[in-house]
Enzyme design. Structure first.
Site, PDB file in Angstrom:
ATOM      1  N   LYS A   1     -38.750   5.790 -34.568  1.00 24.66           N
ATOM      2  CA  LYS A   1     -39.190   5.877 -33.170  1.00 24.66           C
ATOM      3  C   LYS A   1     -39.613   4.503 -32.620  1.00 24.66           C
ATOM      4  O   LYS A   1     -39.831   3.549 -33.383  1.00 24.66           O
ATOM      5  CB  LYS A   1     -40.347   6.880 -33.072  1.00 24.66           C
ATOM      6  CG  LYS A   1     -39.934   8.325 -33.406  1.00 24.66           C
ATOM      7  CD  LYS A   1     -41.091   9.285 -33.183  1.00 24.66           C
ATOM      8  CE  LYS A   1     -40.681  10.728 -33.448  1.00 24.66           C
ATOM      9  NZ  LYS A   1     -41.811  11.672 -33.155  1.00 24.66           N
TER      10      LYS A   1
ATOM     11  N   TYR B   1     -35.093  16.863 -26.958  1.00 29.33           N
ATOM     12  CA  TYR B   1     -36.320  17.598 -27.270  1.00 29.33           C
ATOM     13  C   TYR B   1     -36.415  18.916 -26.510  1.00 29.33           C
ATOM     14  O   TYR B   1     -37.518  19.458 -26.363  1.00 29.33           O
ATOM     15  CB  TYR B   1     -37.542  16.725 -26.969  1.00 29.33           C
ATOM     16  CG  TYR B   1     -37.908  15.749 -28.071  1.00 29.33           C
ATOM     17  CD1 TYR B   1     -38.056  16.171 -29.395  1.00 29.33           C
ATOM     18  CD2 TYR B   1     -38.165  14.408 -27.790  1.00 29.33           C
ATOM     19  CE1 TYR B   1     -38.420  15.279 -30.401  1.00 29.33           C
ATOM     20  CE2 TYR B   1     -38.529  13.519 -28.796  1.00 29.33           C
ATOM     21  CZ  TYR B   1     -38.657  13.959 -30.100  1.00 29.33           C
ATOM     22  OH  TYR B   1     -39.033  13.083 -31.095  1.00 29.33           O
TER      23      TYR B   1
ATOM     24  N   PHE C   1     -47.182  18.663 -24.337  1.00 28.95           N
ATOM     25  CA  PHE C   1     -46.958  17.234 -24.537  1.00 28.95           C
ATOM     26  C   PHE C   1     -45.511  16.820 -24.276  1.00 28.95           C
ATOM     27  O   PHE C   1     -45.131  15.677 -24.546  1.00 28.95           O
ATOM     28  CB  PHE C   1     -47.376  16.829 -25.957  1.00 28.95           C
ATOM     29  CG  PHE C   1     -46.712  17.632 -27.046  1.00 28.95           C
ATOM     30  CD1 PHE C   1     -45.432  17.323 -27.486  1.00 28.95           C
ATOM     31  CD2 PHE C   1     -47.364  18.723 -27.617  1.00 28.95           C
ATOM     32  CE1 PHE C   1     -44.809  18.062 -28.478  1.00 28.95           C
ATOM     33  CE2 PHE C   1     -46.750  19.471 -28.616  1.00 28.95           C
ATOM     34  CZ  PHE C   1     -45.472  19.133 -29.040  1.00 28.95           C
TER      35      PHE C   1
ATOM     36  N   ARG D   1     -38.374  15.561 -44.912  1.00 28.26           N
ATOM     37  CA  ARG D   1     -39.625  15.994 -44.254  1.00 28.26           C
ATOM     38  C   ARG D   1     -40.821  15.726 -45.171  1.00 28.26           C
ATOM     39  O   ARG D   1     -41.916  15.427 -44.700  1.00 28.26           O
ATOM     40  CB  ARG D   1     -39.524  17.452 -43.841  1.00 28.26           C
ATOM     41  CG  ARG D   1     -38.348  17.602 -42.880  1.00 28.26           C
ATOM     42  CD  ARG D   1     -38.442  18.445 -41.703  1.00 28.26           C
ATOM     43  NE  ARG D   1     -39.634  19.000 -41.239  1.00 28.26           N
ATOM     44  CZ  ARG D   1     -40.060  18.872 -39.987  1.00 28.26           C
ATOM     45  NH1 ARG D   1     -39.406  18.113 -39.129  1.00 28.26           N
ATOM     46  NH2 ARG D   1     -41.133  19.493 -39.583  1.00 28.26           N
TER      47      ARG D   1
ATOM     48  N   THR E   1     -46.803  16.080 -39.352  1.00 28.07           N
ATOM     49  CA  THR E   1     -46.642  15.592 -37.973  1.00 28.07           C
ATOM     50  C   THR E   1     -47.823  14.707 -37.571  1.00 28.07           C
ATOM     51  O   THR E   1     -47.639  13.635 -36.998  1.00 28.07           O
ATOM     52  CB  THR E   1     -46.563  16.790 -36.998  1.00 28.07           C
ATOM     53  OG1 THR E   1     -45.593  17.710 -37.489  1.00 28.07           O
ATOM     54  CG2 THR E   1     -46.187  16.332 -35.604  1.00 28.07           C
TER      55      THR E   1
ATOM     56  N   ARG F   1     -45.581   8.726 -42.572  1.00 28.38           N
ATOM     57  CA  ARG F   1     -46.537   8.892 -41.468  1.00 28.38           C
ATOM     58  C   ARG F   1     -47.950   8.497 -41.873  1.00 28.38           C
ATOM     59  O   ARG F   1     -48.701   7.930 -41.061  1.00 28.38           O
ATOM     60  CB  ARG F   1     -46.461  10.323 -40.932  1.00 28.38           C
ATOM     61  CG  ARG F   1     -45.208  10.519 -40.059  1.00 28.38           C
ATOM     62  CD  ARG F   1     -44.952  11.957 -39.756  1.00 28.38           C
ATOM     63  NE  ARG F   1     -43.939  12.149 -38.716  1.00 28.38           N
ATOM     64  CZ  ARG F   1     -43.358  13.309 -38.454  1.00 28.38           C
ATOM     65  NH1 ARG F   1     -43.687  14.387 -39.161  1.00 28.38           N
ATOM     66  NH2 ARG F   1     -42.461  13.412 -37.506  1.00 28.38           N
TER      67      ARG F   1
ATOM     68  N   ASN G   1     -45.577   8.929 -34.094  1.00 28.65           N
ATOM     69  CA  ASN G   1     -45.653   9.144 -35.546  1.00 28.65           C
ATOM     70  C   ASN G   1     -44.441   8.580 -36.289  1.00 28.65           C
ATOM     71  O   ASN G   1     -44.059   9.073 -37.337  1.00 28.65           O
ATOM     72  CB  ASN G   1     -45.911  10.621 -35.858  1.00 28.65           C
ATOM     73  CG  ASN G   1     -44.860  11.533 -35.268  1.00 28.65           C
ATOM     74  OD1 ASN G   1     -43.903  11.078 -34.657  1.00 28.65           O
ATOM     75  ND2 ASN G   1     -45.024  12.819 -35.466  1.00 28.65           N
TER      76      ASN G   1
ATOM     77  N   HIS H   1     -38.693  10.787 -36.849  1.00 29.80           N
ATOM     78  CA  HIS H   1     -38.286  12.170 -36.602  1.00 29.80           C
ATOM     79  C   HIS H   1     -37.338  12.570 -37.719  1.00 29.80           C
ATOM     80  O   HIS H   1     -36.533  11.759 -38.165  1.00 29.80           O
ATOM     81  CB  HIS H   1     -37.537  12.286 -35.262  1.00 29.80           C
ATOM     82  CG  HIS H   1     -36.769  13.575 -35.137  1.00 29.80           C
ATOM     83  ND1 HIS H   1     -37.335  14.722 -34.665  1.00 29.80           N
ATOM     84  CD2 HIS H   1     -35.492  13.899 -35.491  1.00 29.80           C
ATOM     85  CE1 HIS H   1     -36.430  15.708 -34.713  1.00 29.80           C
ATOM     86  NE2 HIS H   1     -35.303  15.228 -35.207  1.00 29.80           N
TER      87      HIS H   1
ATOM     88  N   GLU I   1     -28.262  17.916 -34.183  1.00 27.25           N
ATOM     89  CA  GLU I   1     -28.852  16.602 -33.875  1.00 27.25           C
ATOM     90  C   GLU I   1     -27.939  15.450 -34.313  1.00 27.25           C
ATOM     91  O   GLU I   1     -27.871  14.424 -33.641  1.00 27.25           O
ATOM     92  CB  GLU I   1     -30.233  16.492 -34.534  1.00 27.25           C
ATOM     93  CG  GLU I   1     -31.245  17.440 -33.890  1.00 27.25           C
ATOM     94  CD  GLU I   1     -32.618  17.414 -34.557  1.00 27.25           C
ATOM     95  OE1 GLU I   1     -33.491  18.160 -34.112  1.00 27.25           O
ATOM     96  OE2 GLU I   1     -32.817  16.643 -35.527  1.00 27.25           O
TER      97      GLU I   1
HETATM   98  P1  ATP Z   1     -40.170  15.728 -35.573  1.00 27.49           P
HETATM   99  O1  ATP Z   1     -39.531  16.898 -34.882  1.00 27.49           O
HETATM  100  O2  ATP Z   1     -40.352  14.529 -34.688  1.00 27.49           O
HETATM  101  O3  ATP Z   1     -39.532  15.376 -36.876  1.00 27.49           O
HETATM  102  P2  ATP Z   1     -42.242  17.494 -36.428  1.00 27.49           P
HETATM  103  O4  ATP Z   1     -41.162  18.486 -36.683  1.00 27.49           O
HETATM  104  O5  ATP Z   1     -43.193  17.161 -37.520  1.00 27.49           O
HETATM  105  O6  ATP Z   1     -41.662  16.119 -35.939  1.00 27.49           O
HETATM  106  P3  ATP Z   1     -42.674  18.895 -33.945  1.00 27.49           P
HETATM  107  O7  ATP Z   1     -43.641  20.013 -33.900  1.00 27.49           O
HETATM  108  O8  ATP Z   1     -41.220  19.207 -33.972  1.00 27.49           O
HETATM  109  O9  ATP Z   1     -43.079  17.948 -35.174  1.00 27.49           O
HETATM  110  O10 ATP Z   1     -42.973  17.943 -32.709  1.00 27.49           O
HETATM  111  C1  ATP Z   1     -42.025  16.989 -32.284  1.00 27.49           C
HETATM  112  C2  ATP Z   1     -42.729  15.704 -31.952  1.00 27.49           C
HETATM  113  O11 ATP Z   1     -43.612  15.945 -30.875  1.00 27.49           O
HETATM  114  C3  ATP Z   1     -43.635  15.149 -33.061  1.00 27.49           C
HETATM  115  O12 ATP Z   1     -42.947  14.343 -33.992  1.00 27.49           O
HETATM  116  C4  ATP Z   1     -44.637  14.349 -32.279  1.00 27.49           C
HETATM  117  O13 ATP Z   1     -44.110  13.074 -31.919  1.00 27.49           O
HETATM  118  C5  ATP Z   1     -44.800  15.159 -31.011  1.00 27.49           C
HETATM  119  N1  ATP Z   1     -45.953  16.061 -31.081  1.00 27.49           N
HETATM  120  C6  ATP Z   1     -46.080  17.188 -31.849  1.00 27.49           C
HETATM  121  N2  ATP Z   1     -47.263  17.780 -31.653  1.00 27.49           N
HETATM  122  C7  ATP Z   1     -47.921  17.009 -30.733  1.00 27.49           C
HETATM  123  C8  ATP Z   1     -49.198  17.077 -30.098  1.00 27.49           C
HETATM  124  N3  ATP Z   1     -50.054  18.069 -30.363  1.00 27.49           N
HETATM  125  N4  ATP Z   1     -49.509  16.107 -29.214  1.00 27.49           N
HETATM  126  C9  ATP Z   1     -48.655  15.105 -28.918  1.00 27.49           C
HETATM  127  N5  ATP Z   1     -47.437  14.991 -29.471  1.00 27.49           N
HETATM  128  C10 ATP Z   1     -47.068  15.913 -30.366  1.00 27.49           C
HETATM  129 MG    MG Z   2     -39.608  18.943 -35.251  1.00 25.30          MG
END
Ligand code: ATP
Ligand code: MG
Length: 139
Positions: free
Chosen positions: A10, A50, A58, A86, A92, A103, A113, A116, A127
């Protein structure tokens, strides 16, 4: 089973010049980077990528953040790579991430973070197609 997953380094990681440091976590775990390019996601493309999160509070902030600067998109390959990546990435929220994960070691916040990773075979396929054509992936 040999799989492929989509990974994104990112903007917060690219900005801090730590893409090589992050790639070493993948390579140390035995994963192969079989496609990789640096791009900048327009905001509209971030919204499309997304889309599953569009109802979350968010969403706008997340799309703004991922389109705020260059990213490195990549395809990782290896046995069970979707789940393994993962695990290497960590939770996350970096505050909850295990020691030795990307992370835990690099993320700035739950939003910035650093990485992705696709979360299922279905999403990995979607994707990867979103960013790469078949001839760009060299297993
Ligand atoms: P990713 O999809 O990026 O691999 P993830 O699967 O761990 O991460 P998701 O729940 O899919 O997390 O959320 C996607 C992205 O949205 C996260 O990587 C983070 O950047 C952002 N995100 C998730 N939760 C929050 C939150 N509570 N506040 C702000 N940003 C968030
Ligand atoms: Mg995700």
């Amino acid at each position: 089973m040999r799989e492929m997953t989509l990974s994104i380094l990112k903007p917060d990681a690219v900005r801090r010049n730590i893409t090589g440091a992050i790639n070493s976590y993948f390579e140390k775990a035995g994963l192969s980077i079989v496609a990789q390019k640096r791009i900048k996601l327009p905001y509209e493309q971030a919204e499309a990528f997304y889309a599953v999160h569009k109802e979350r509070p968010f969403f706008q902030s997340l799309c703004k953040s991922i389109s705020s600067g260059p990213v490195v998109v990549q395809v990782l390959s290896g046995d069970g790579v979707i789940a393994l990546n993962r695990k290497i990435m960590g939770a996350t929220d970096p505050a909850n991430a295990d020691h030795g994960t990307i992370r835990k070691d690099f993320a700035l916040s739950i939003e910035e973070n650093s990485v992705h990773g696709s979360d299922s075979p279905e999403n990995a396929a979607k994707e990867i197609q979103f960013f790469f054509s078949e001839i760009e992936i060299i297993p």
